[in-house]
Design a protein around this motif. Structure first.
Motif, short mmCIF file in Angstrom:
data_model
loop_
_atom_site.label_atom_id
_atom_site.label_comp_id
_atom_site.label_asym_id
_atom_site.label_seq_id
_atom_site.Cartn_x
_atom_site.Cartn_y
_atom_site.Cartn_z
N ARG A 21 -9.08 17.49 -9.55
CA ARG A 21 -7.87 16.67 -9.48
C ARG A 21 -7.80 15.92 -8.14
O ARG A 21 -7.39 14.76 -8.08
N ALA A 22 -8.21 16.59 -7.08
CA ALA A 22 -8.20 15.95 -5.76
C ALA A 22 -9.17 14.77 -5.72
O ALA A 22 -8.85 13.71 -5.17
N ALA A 23 -10.35 14.93 -6.30
CA ALA A 23 -11.33 13.83 -6.33
C ALA A 23 -10.77 12.66 -7.15
O ALA A 23 -10.97 11.50 -6.80
N ARG A 24 -10.05 12.97 -8.20
CA ARG A 24 -9.41 11.93 -9.02
C ARG A 24 -8.36 11.17 -8.20
O ARG A 24 -8.33 9.94 -8.23
N VAL A 25 -7.54 11.89 -7.45
CA VAL A 25 -6.52 11.24 -6.61
C VAL A 25 -7.19 10.40 -5.53
O VAL A 25 -6.75 9.28 -5.24
N ALA A 26 -8.25 10.92 -4.93
CA ALA A 26 -8.98 10.14 -3.91
C ALA A 26 -9.52 8.84 -4.52
O ALA A 26 -9.49 7.79 -3.87
N MET A 27 -9.98 8.90 -5.76
CA MET A 27 -10.49 7.69 -6.41
C MET A 27 -9.35 6.74 -6.76
O MET A 27 -9.51 5.52 -6.65
N ILE A 28 -8.19 7.26 -7.15
CA ILE A 28 -7.03 6.39 -7.38
C ILE A 28 -6.69 5.65 -6.08
O ILE A 28 -6.44 4.44 -6.09
N ASN A 29 -6.72 6.37 -4.96
CA ASN A 29 -6.47 5.72 -3.67
C ASN A 29 -7.54 4.67 -3.38
O ASN A 29 -7.24 3.59 -2.85
N SER A 30 -8.77 4.96 -3.74
CA SER A 30 -9.86 3.99 -3.56
C SER A 30 -9.63 2.75 -4.40
O SER A 30 -9.87 1.62 -3.94
N LEU A 31 -9.16 2.93 -5.63
CA LEU A 31 -8.88 1.78 -6.50
C LEU A 31 -7.80 0.89 -5.89
O LEU A 31 -7.86 -0.34 -6.02
N GLY A 32 -6.83 1.49 -5.22
CA GLY A 32 -5.82 0.69 -4.52
C GLY A 32 -6.44 -0.17 -3.44
O GLY A 32 -6.08 -1.35 -3.28
N THR A 33 -7.39 0.38 -2.70
CA THR A 33 -8.08 -0.38 -1.66
C THR A 33 -8.97 -1.46 -2.27
O THR A 33 -9.04 -2.58 -1.76
N ILE A 34 -9.64 -1.13 -3.37
CA ILE A 34 -10.48 -2.12 -4.05
C ILE A 34 -9.62 -3.31 -4.49
O ILE A 34 -9.95 -4.46 -4.23
N LYS A 35 -8.50 -3.02 -5.14
CA LYS A 35 -7.62 -4.09 -5.60
C LYS A 35 -7.12 -4.94 -4.43
O LYS A 35 -7.08 -6.17 -4.51
N ALA A 36 -6.77 -4.29 -3.33
CA ALA A 36 -6.29 -5.02 -2.15
C ALA A 36 -7.36 -5.94 -1.58
O ALA A 36 -7.06 -6.98 -0.99
N ASN A 37 -8.63 -5.59 -1.78
CA ASN A 37 -9.73 -6.38 -1.20
C ASN A 37 -10.32 -7.42 -2.13
O ASN A 37 -10.81 -8.44 -1.66
N VAL A 38 -10.31 -7.17 -3.44
CA VAL A 38 -10.91 -8.15 -4.36
C VAL A 38 -9.85 -8.85 -5.21
O VAL A 38 -10.19 -9.79 -5.93
N GLY A 39 -8.60 -8.42 -5.13
CA GLY A 39 -7.50 -9.11 -5.80
C GLY A 39 -7.17 -8.61 -7.18
O GLY A 39 -6.02 -8.58 -7.57
N ASN A 40 -8.17 -8.17 -7.94
CA ASN A 40 -7.94 -7.73 -9.30
C ASN A 40 -9.10 -6.83 -9.71
O ASN A 40 -10.27 -7.19 -9.50
N LEU A 41 -8.80 -5.70 -10.31
CA LEU A 41 -9.86 -4.77 -10.70
C LEU A 41 -10.79 -5.35 -11.76
O LEU A 41 -11.92 -4.88 -11.91
N ARG A 42 -10.34 -6.37 -12.48
CA ARG A 42 -11.23 -7.01 -13.47
C ARG A 42 -12.41 -7.71 -12.80
O ARG A 42 -13.39 -8.04 -13.47
N ARG A 43 -12.32 -7.92 -11.50
CA ARG A 43 -13.43 -8.55 -10.76
C ARG A 43 -14.55 -7.56 -10.46
O ARG A 43 -15.63 -7.96 -10.02
#
Length: 148
Positions: free
Chosen positions: A59-81
């Motif tokens: 569960r912790a690794a999952r939460v860490a990846m959710i946090n990572s997805l937030g950073t990815i979105k902030a950097n590329v604008g949209n996860l579809r990219r």
């Protein structure tokens, strides 16, 4: 897909030191290690094989990846990219004889499959044990990805 999974991405939190949360070169984005914090509040503290179960580590690794997805979105604008996840490094804070690091880091890998599908999410990966991690967290996840 995130709404279907009932996942709300956090805003990318500022780094805890003299580094960037993410850097890109060309169309490759390198993320710094992400912890399973929630709104900056540490969760899942301790070592696997002592205070933390494999299930809670997952569960912790999952939460860490959710946090990572937030950073990815902030950097590329949209996860579809996101074109493909290239590599994950999963670091597991564990006792010396703990050997289930892959099962713990599957929490991050499985989430990527759910969000992006196997074609995009399939990645190279290392899952390693560590003597300690920042602030006593049980996992830290680094991600490298290609985006359009």
């Amino acid at each position: 897909m995130l709404a279907k999974l009932k996942i709300e991405l956090p805003a990318s939190v500022p780094p805890a030191g003299n580094y960037a949360r993410a850097r890109s070169t060309g169309n490759v984005l390198y993320l710094a290690g992400h912890l399973p914090d929630s709104a900056g509040v540490p969760q899942f503290m301790g070592k696997l094989g002592r205070e933390v179960s494999v299930e809670d580590g997952y569960r912790a690794a999952r939460v860490a990846m959710i946090n990572s997805l937030g950073t990815i979105k902030a950097n590329v604008g949209n996860l579809r990219r996101v074109k493909r996840i290239i590599k994950l490094l999963g670091m597991v804070n564990c006792v010396a004889d703990f050997v289930q690091q892959p099962e713990v880091v599957n929490g991050a890998s499985d989430l990527l499959d759910e969000v992006f599908g196997k074609d995009v999410a399939l990645h190279a990966r290392s899952a390693v044990g560590m003597h300690s991690l920042p602030r006593g967290n049980c996992v830290e996840i680094e991600t490298i990805l290609e985006f359009e």
